[in-house]
Scaffold this active site. Structure first.
Site, PDB file in Angstrom:
ATOM      1  N   HIS A  97      64.773  94.215  78.501  1.00 27.49           N
ATOM      2  CA  HIS A  97      64.136  92.982  78.645  1.00 27.49           C
ATOM      3  C   HIS A  97      64.563  91.377  78.509  1.00 27.49           C
ATOM      4  O   HIS A  97      65.551  91.394  77.180  1.00 27.49           O
ATOM      5  CB  HIS A  97      63.204  93.755  77.613  1.00 27.49           C
ATOM      6  CG  HIS A  97      62.713  94.908  77.804  1.00 27.49           C
ATOM      7  ND1 HIS A  97      61.488  94.822  78.761  1.00 27.49           N
ATOM      8  CD2 HIS A  97      63.093  96.064  77.663  1.00 27.49           C
ATOM      9  CE1 HIS A  97      61.016  95.623  78.252  1.00 27.49           C
ATOM     10  NE2 HIS A  97      62.002  97.113  78.383  1.00 27.49           N
ATOM     11  N   CYS A 100      63.409  90.833  84.128  1.00 25.54           N
ATOM     12  CA  CYS A 100      62.184  89.281  83.353  1.00 25.54           C
ATOM     13  C   CYS A 100      62.883  87.986  83.382  1.00 25.54           C
ATOM     14  O   CYS A 100      63.114  88.016  82.946  1.00 25.54           O
ATOM     15  CB  CYS A 100      61.050  90.107  82.338  1.00 25.54           C
ATOM     16  SG  CYS A 100      60.450  91.026  82.607  1.00 25.54           S
TER      17      CYS A 100
END
Lengths: 675, 395
Positions: free
Chosen positions: B161, B203
């Site tokens: 992440h 991301c």
């Protein structure tokens, strides 16, 4: 050629045979290279490949010759003559024990034993001085090199997933350990480098077994003073009263560490299998399929390295590597049926025994039934079953020799069926010593620890209790409290706690260790309790999943249980050897050594004791955890305040404020201007 | 059996004679053609930075790449695999000791033979950077060291992440794009790589490679600034998503590649598509020296061995075809002048410099004088105070 006289004649002829074949071919290669003045290495490579192929065919002849020689001969050494160490026998044994348990689970125990080398007892085990590790055939080189370079005399490493249910399952046949990873080793302290060696050992094993063993640092490592004594027949012999005086015991030190929160999975099994001579390609190890092994109620995988004796008086010493995998399969989970078979349990078959194995056996321990004819198993062993143990604790055992049986029919099949799964009358095995440990109290400031130990024997039992608690639990020894049968007990004369050793923890440097020698009265329940404070850790000392809590490793109870009760497999790791060659000289000799050391004759078998280690539960303690986003809040807030304060002060000090009158022709506002 | 072996041996001998009789140096040299990238060994660093069960897909991503590079020939000894959690033997996994990256569950990524080098709490930013730069502690085992040299091509794959210019490690700390750029720069200065392919699936992934400034690094990411990367699909039995889109579509291509494949990195990058990924992929090639359509995929994902021929220091006089570039001698190559009178002068020797550098972390040697530091510090501070005083007096 001198020592023992006999055994090496045939082997040396094999060596000669080898040389006879190798010599001319090797010369031929060299000559060809020179004659043709080949500058192209590929040509030489091809040539050498060809030569090697030719050699392999000839050396297989030699190898078979030497194998037949070694199997025929027994290696018997006389005491004072020099022994050619390099020609020591290496042997590999494989065993699988299957045992249906009371609750329908099936216990399986794989054991692979490799022997290497031989030493006179004058030379103590020291890899540097002896050429024990000069050559490897069956013994895994990676382990040999580790033992050699870190001066390890004895090594025990156990990976465990799940918890052994002592109440339901009795004791495991071979030693097991508590949940997580347990590592203990005896290291030579000749060069006063034990701590450095231990650190290097943990790091190296961590690389070898893909586990975080490098986390066993000085804050976890302890040196037990009473528990975890040397193991193996050699040490039993050396510690006997006769030998204690004259043996110049080399300095050595014990190190123990455990990681309760270490996962065990395929990546640990992969390197473990690679240590086996046949890997998982043949023999019993071909059953080791990770998908099934890790789909079990209990899984334990270990390597044990310890010195053993090759003759009855322990003049010749060798090193033994025992690799074990213990699992408990829940066969009734899917359809409620307790029937099982080897191919069903492991989803694989044993096609043939490992060709390198001296012995390859499957041992089935039949359940101890209160009523006969409740189960059936197939096939029956060719030589029939036999009974082990005394009248009350008789165990029926079936032994299958894989080397023989897979020659006749392959693959080896074994299955067990129950007539009536609902009404099974299996005799409960009641373990003699059971212990439980739990936390008491509430809140995040202080707490308590309670340990309950049950003695179910009709005898008085001496036990050793060892508990290691991390430094962030601050124990208060004055709160130590003893209860007998639920009543407070004033142990003024040391009737119960004979001896207590306590090492207080040092913050961020070492754990607290509590060791006790306790005498358990017959049929008793003893409860210890002690209080502690929880430390508020630094922000960076928390693990990434701090809110899960901190694991506290299990306490270890070492107990000597009377052998005739039949609660455990005899002789720990040696029990399998007892089963397979009951009448062999090795076991007799071992018993002789044992009886010498304990001062008892063979007829006093009833008084003999077996040692077992009982592990308590691992615990989870939640320490006060801060809000981990708080530091960011604090940092941003502080920075804002400083920036505002500093900026305005700086402006005040360095700027001069004055009113500027705008020129008349421009529409202007009041504006501050730097001087 | 023995007869067969003898037969094989005789054929080998005969062919060896044939080669030795009609040997031609150019042929031999042509056989060992140097690869265009100049690398002789391949390494892979595969990192999953996410802990916890619901991040199953990140571990599946990493293990998919692990399986691919292993299939294409990079051995376990050249793969550093970092997994921040153990999902295979997690009690929540109803298929114990397996990790799947597809709903059909045809392929168990965990298999029977997996070596995880850093796992659990060991996966930290510090360990990652130490491993890359080689500044590891003395006792670190071989499997936890990145023992690369200036002829190593490294695939660095990361997933987890992330956000703008950072990637989280285990929800507890994060590595910034600057840290990563500095680590690569240090690797460059220490001659620890020939070329790097940096691949990141997270991301705002493309922000992670913006701060790299070292040469010969090719980078690609799954999504641009302010964009999320998405998972591909979930498995109802496992109960969580099993793979991310970017990795999934990379694997679509990589699964069709074998060691002999001539497919190039450009072919791989051309398959990236916004409609499939749901995010804008990024490629950074300004630091990379070769045109992408001439870079085989196996230069990074495979281990196609190239053997480098090194010249002897002093060519023998009898050797008519040995080169005369004796001035440019690689100092790491063994000096073969001693045995030049042997049958062959041209040695096929892969130049590997496994110089195990045990970098201990001391600031200056203890015997080194630190006096000049104190002196300069004092001078500077006196000067600063003086300047302050002067400034305030002027005001």
């Amino acid at each position: 050629m001198t020592a023992g006289g006999v055994p090496y004649g045939s082997e040396s002829s094999a060596v000669k045979l080898k040389q006879k074949w190798h010599g001319p071919l090797a010369n031929l290669v060299e000559d060809l290279c020179k004659v043709n003045k080949m500058r192209t290495t590929p040509a030489c490579v091809l040539l050498i490949t060809g030569a090697l192929l030719a050699l392999s065919s000839s050396s297989s002849v030699a190898a078979s010759a030497s194998a037949s020689a070694s199997s025929d001969q027994q290696y018997v050494y006389s005491s004072r003559e020099p022994i050619p160490i390099a020609k020591a026998p290496e042997a590999f044994h494989e065993e699988l024990v299957l045992k249906p348990m009371n609750d329908g689970s099936v216990y399986s125990h794989f054991q692979f034993t490799t022997h290497i080398g031989t030493m006179m007892d004058e030379d103590r085990f020291d890899g540097a001085s002896s050429n024990l590790f000069a050559h490897y055939n069956l013994f895994p080189r990676s382990i040999g090199q580790i033992l050699h370079s870190f001066e390890v005399e004895e090594l025990h490493l156990t990976f465990t997933q799940g918890r052994w249910q002592y109440g339901d399952w009795g004791y495991p046949l071979a030693p097991s350990a508590g949940t997580g990873v347990e590592l203990w080793a005896w290291l030579s302290d000749d060069k006063r480098q034990t701590d450095a060696n231990w650190k290097a050992l943990t790091n190296t094993l961590s690389g070898l077994f893909c586990a975080s063993l490098n986390f066993i640092d000085k804050t976890i490592t302890v040196e037990p003073k009473m528990s975890f004594r040397n193991e193996g027949p050699y040490n039993v012999h050396a510690a006997s009263p006769d030998n204690r005086d004259n043996s110049t015991a080399p300095p050595r030190k014990l190190r123990y560490g455990s990681l309760p929160h270490e996962n065990v999975c395929t990546e640990n099994l992969t390197p473990w299998i690679k240590l086996l001579p046949c890997k998982s390609k043949a023999g019993i190890a071909s059953l080791l399929k990770s998908h099934k092994l890790f789909d079990s109620r209990f899984y334990s995988m270990a390597i044990h390295v310890r010195p053993v004796c090759e003759d009855e008086l322990c003049r010749v010493r060798s090193l033994e590597l025992v690799q074990t995998i213990t699992t408990v399969f829940d066969v009734a989970r899917h359809d409620g049926s307790f029937d099982w078979s080897i191919s069903g349990l492991f989803e694989r078959d044993i096609e043939h025994a490992c060709p390198l194995a001296t012995t390859s056996k499957v041992i089935l321990q039949l359940p101890h039934m209160l009523e006969p004819y409740q189960y059936d198993f197939n096939p029956k062993p060719p030589q029939g079953t036999y009974f082990e143990g005394t009248e009350d604790n008789k165990v029926e055992i079936a032994v299958y020799d894989l080397i023989q049986s897979t020659k006749e029919s392959s693959p080896f099949q074994l299955a067990m069926t129950w007539r009536d799964a609902k009404n099974r009358a299996i005799r409960q095995s009641r373990p003699g010593i059971v212990a439980h440990r739990y936390f008491t109290g509430y809140g995040q400031e202080r707490g308590g620890l309670s340990i309950e130990i049950h003695n179910n024997n009709w005898e008085q039992i001496d036990i050793l209790y060892m508990d290691t608690l991390p430094w962030y639990l601050k124990l208060y020894l004055h709160t130590f409290n003893l209860q007998l049968h639920g009543e407070p007990f004033e142990d003024k004369h040391g009737e119960i706690v004979k001896k207590m050793l306590y090492q207080p923890a040092v913050d961020r440097a070492r754990p607290a260790v509590l060791e006790m020698a306790v005498t358990m009265p017959p049929k008793s329940l003893i409860k210890f309790s002690i209080s502690f404070d929880k430390v508020f850790l630094k922000y960076t000392e928390h693990p990434p999943d701090a809110n899960r809590g901190f694991d506290v490793g299990c306490a270890v109870i070492t107990a000597n249980l009377p052998r005739h009760r039949g609660q455990i497999g005899r002789g720990g790791l040696d029990h399998l050897r007892v089963y397979q060659d009951r009448e062999s000289s090795l076991v007799k000799n071992k018993r002789l050594v044992e009886s010498e050391s304990s001062g008892q004759g063979d007829q006093d078998e009833d008084l003999a004791m077996d040692q077992i280690r009982v592990y308590t539960e691992t615990l989870l303690v939640s320490l006060p955890t801060p809000d981990f986003s708080m530091p960011y809040n604090v940092i941003t807030l502080t920075c804002t305040v400083i920036a505002l304060f500093f900026g305005s002060m700086f402006n005040l000090m360095t700027r001069n404020f004055e009113v500027v009158v705008p020129p008349a022709d421009k529409k202007a506002k009041g504006k501050e201007v730097k001087k | 059996m023995k007869l067969l072996k003898l037969l094989a041996a005789s054929i080998c001998l005969a062919s060896a004679m044939a080669v030795s009789v009609s040997h031609n140096p150019e042929d031999v040299e042509g056989f060992f053609t140097k690869s265009k990238s100049g690398h002789t060994n391949n390494w892979a660093v595969l990192v999953c930075t996410s802990r916890f069960w619901f991040n199953y897909r990140h571990i599946a991503n990493t293990l998919s790449m692990y399986r691919t590079v292993k299939r294409l020939g990079i051995p376990d000894s050249n793969i550093i695999l970092m997994l921040a959690d153990d999902v295979a033997c997690n009690p929540r996994n109803i298929f114990p000791a397996t990790v799947y990256n597809n709903r059909d569950r045809h392929l168990d990524l965990y298999g029977e033979n997996v070596e995880v080098d850093y796992r659990g709490y060991e996966v930290t930013v510090e360990n990652f950077i130490r491993m890359l730069t080689g500044r590891v502690a003395k006792d670190t085992p071989r499997s936890k060291r990145l023992m690369t040299d200036d002829q190593s091509n490294i695939l660095v794959y990361m997933t987890g992440h992330g956000g703008e210019e950072f990637l989280k490690f285990q929800d507890a700390e994060e590595i910034s794009a600057y840290d990563l750029g500095d680590a690569f720069q240090q690797m460059h200065e220490k001659k620890r790589y020939n070329e790097i392919l940096f691949m990141i699936d997270t991301c705002q992934a493309n922000t992670m490679y913006t701060k790299i400034h070292s040469p010969n690094i090719l980078a690609t990411g799954s999504s641009k600034l302010k964009e999320s990367s998405y998972s591909h699909h979930d498995d109802p039995d496992i109960g969580v998503a099993v793979i991310d889109r970017f990795t999934y579509y990379n694997l679509e291509v990589l699964e069709k590649i074998d060691m002999q494949s001539k497919a190039t990195i450009k072919d791989l990058f051309d398959t990236y598509n916004y409609n499939l990924l749901g995010s804008t992929h990024g490629v950074r090639e300004d630091l990379f020296n070769r045109p992408l359509d001439q870079v085989p995929i196996t230069d990074f994902f495979g281990n196609v061995q190239n053997v480098e021929l090194t010249e002897p220091k002093k060519p023998s006089k009898t050797d008519e075809w040995a080169t005369t570039q004796e001035d440019e001698v690689d100092p790491f190559v063994h000096d073969y002048s001693e045995d030049k009178n042997e049958s062959s002068t041209l040695k096929v020797e892969p130049t590997y410099q496994t110089v195990l550098q045990d970098h201990t972390f001391e600031i200056g040697r203890p015997d080194q004088s630190q006096l000049w530091r104190y002196a300069s510090f004092m001078v500077l501070s006196v000067g600063l105070v003086g300047a302050l005083a002067a400034g305030s007096s002027i005001i």
